[in-house]
Motif scaffolding. Structure first.
Motif, short mmCIF file in Angstrom:
data_model
loop_
_atom_site.label_atom_id
_atom_site.label_comp_id
_atom_site.label_asym_id
_atom_site.label_seq_id
_atom_site.Cartn_x
_atom_site.Cartn_y
_atom_site.Cartn_z
N GLU A 53 0.84 -1.20 0.00
CA GLU A 53 0.00 0.00 0.00
C GLU A 53 0.87 1.25 0.00
O GLU A 53 1.99 1.23 0.51
CB GLU A 53 -0.91 0.03 1.23
N PRO A 54 0.34 2.33 -0.54
CA PRO A 54 1.10 3.59 -0.54
C PRO A 54 1.44 4.02 0.89
O PRO A 54 0.67 3.81 1.82
CB PRO A 54 0.14 4.59 -1.17
N LYS A 55 2.62 4.63 1.03
CA LYS A 55 3.06 5.13 2.33
C LYS A 55 2.99 6.66 2.38
O LYS A 55 3.05 7.25 3.44
CB LYS A 55 4.50 4.70 2.62
N VAL A 56 2.89 7.28 1.22
CA VAL A 56 2.84 8.74 1.14
C VAL A 56 1.56 9.13 0.41
O VAL A 56 1.27 8.60 -0.66
CB VAL A 56 4.08 9.29 0.39
N TRP A 57 0.83 10.07 1.01
CA TRP A 57 -0.48 10.46 0.47
C TRP A 57 -0.52 11.96 0.21
O TRP A 57 -0.02 12.75 1.01
CB TRP A 57 -1.58 10.09 1.46
N PHE A 58 -1.14 12.34 -0.90
CA PHE A 58 -1.35 13.74 -1.25
C PHE A 58 -2.82 13.94 -1.58
O PHE A 58 -3.50 13.01 -2.00
CB PHE A 58 -0.53 14.12 -2.50
N THR A 59 -3.30 15.16 -1.41
CA THR A 59 -4.71 15.44 -1.68
C THR A 59 -4.97 15.83 -3.12
O THR A 59 -6.13 15.87 -3.54
CB THR A 59 -5.25 16.54 -0.75
N SER A 60 -3.93 16.10 -3.91
CA SER A 60 -4.14 16.39 -5.32
C SER A 60 -2.83 16.24 -6.09
O SER A 60 -1.74 16.31 -5.50
CB SER A 60 -4.67 17.81 -5.53
N VAL A 61 -2.95 16.04 -7.38
CA VAL A 61 -1.77 15.95 -8.24
C VAL A 61 -1.04 17.30 -8.24
O VAL A 61 0.19 17.35 -8.26
CB VAL A 61 -2.17 15.54 -9.67
N GLU A 62 -1.79 18.38 -8.17
CA GLU A 62 -1.18 19.71 -8.15
C GLU A 62 -0.28 19.88 -6.92
O GLU A 62 0.86 20.35 -7.03
CB GLU A 62 -2.26 20.78 -8.15
N ARG A 103 9.29 28.20 5.91
CA ARG A 103 8.00 28.12 5.22
C ARG A 103 7.99 26.97 4.22
O ARG A 103 7.03 26.21 4.14
CB ARG A 103 7.68 29.44 4.52
N THR A 104 9.07 26.82 3.47
CA THR A 104 9.17 25.73 2.50
C THR A 104 9.09 24.38 3.19
O THR A 104 8.33 23.50 2.78
CB THR A 104 10.48 25.83 1.70
N LEU A 105 9.85 24.21 4.25
CA LEU A 105 9.89 22.94 4.97
C LEU A 105 8.55 22.63 5.65
O LEU A 105 8.08 21.49 5.61
CB LEU A 105 11.03 22.94 5.98
N ILE A 106 7.94 23.64 6.23
CA ILE A 106 6.63 23.44 6.88
C ILE A 106 5.58 23.09 5.85
O ILE A 106 4.77 22.19 6.05
CB ILE A 106 6.24 24.69 7.70
N THR A 107 5.59 23.79 4.71
CA THR A 107 4.62 23.50 3.65
C THR A 107 4.77 22.07 3.16
O THR A 107 3.78 21.35 3.02
CB THR A 107 4.80 24.48 2.47
N MET A 108 6.01 21.64 2.93
CA MET A 108 6.22 20.26 2.49
C MET A 108 5.72 19.27 3.54
O MET A 108 5.05 18.31 3.20
CB MET A 108 7.70 20.01 2.17
N SER A 109 6.03 19.52 4.81
CA SER A 109 5.63 18.56 5.84
C SER A 109 4.11 18.51 6.02
O SER A 109 3.56 17.47 6.31
CB SER A 109 6.32 18.88 7.16
N ARG A 110 3.44 19.63 5.83
CA ARG A 110 1.97 19.66 5.98
C ARG A 110 1.26 18.99 4.82
O ARG A 110 0.16 18.49 4.98
CB ARG A 110 1.48 21.10 6.10
#
Length: 115
Positions: A53-62, A103-110
């Motif tokens: 199963e996937p271990k990393v999830w995103f809410t959109s392709v964008e 900001r970059t690191l927080i955005t990626m982690s969120r």
């Protein structure tokens, strides 16, 4: 939608290199509600994650494409390679502005949900 390619695999394929030591990163693009339902089922013991199963999830392709842009992948690789211990050091190594790194690191982690 599942995307089962790691960035290094894509880059190696483009360069014609072999895949003997490659690892595949399984990701999933799913709505927030789907991700929450799955996570809660795991928490309650109603669902066990299978090995494939996937271990990393995103809410959109964008979001996936923005978070894992070439520039951000380079930053993550730099962090992994140099084991930077401060924003000052990371800014110097990456050539990025120290004030923008958090900001970059927080955005990626969120934006990345790991299960």
């Amino acid at each position: 939608m599942l995307l089962a390619d790691s960035w290094s695999e894509v880059e190696n394929r483009a360069e014609g290199k072999g895949f003997d030591s490659m690892k595949t990163l399984r990701i999933c693009i799913a709505g927030y509600g789907q991700m929450k339902t799955r996570t809660m089922a795991i928490t309650r013991g109603e669902h066990e994650s299978a090995q494939d199963e996937p271990k990393v999830w995103f809410t959109s392709v964008e979001i996936f494409s923005k978070v894992l842009s070439s520039r951000n992948r380079d930053l993550l690789a730099l962090i992994d390679r140099k084991k930077s211990t401060s924003l000052t050091e990371l800014a110097e190594l990456s050539g990025r502005e120290k004030s923008k790194l958090p900001r970059t690191l927080i955005t990626m982690s969120r934006q990345i949900s790991l299960n």
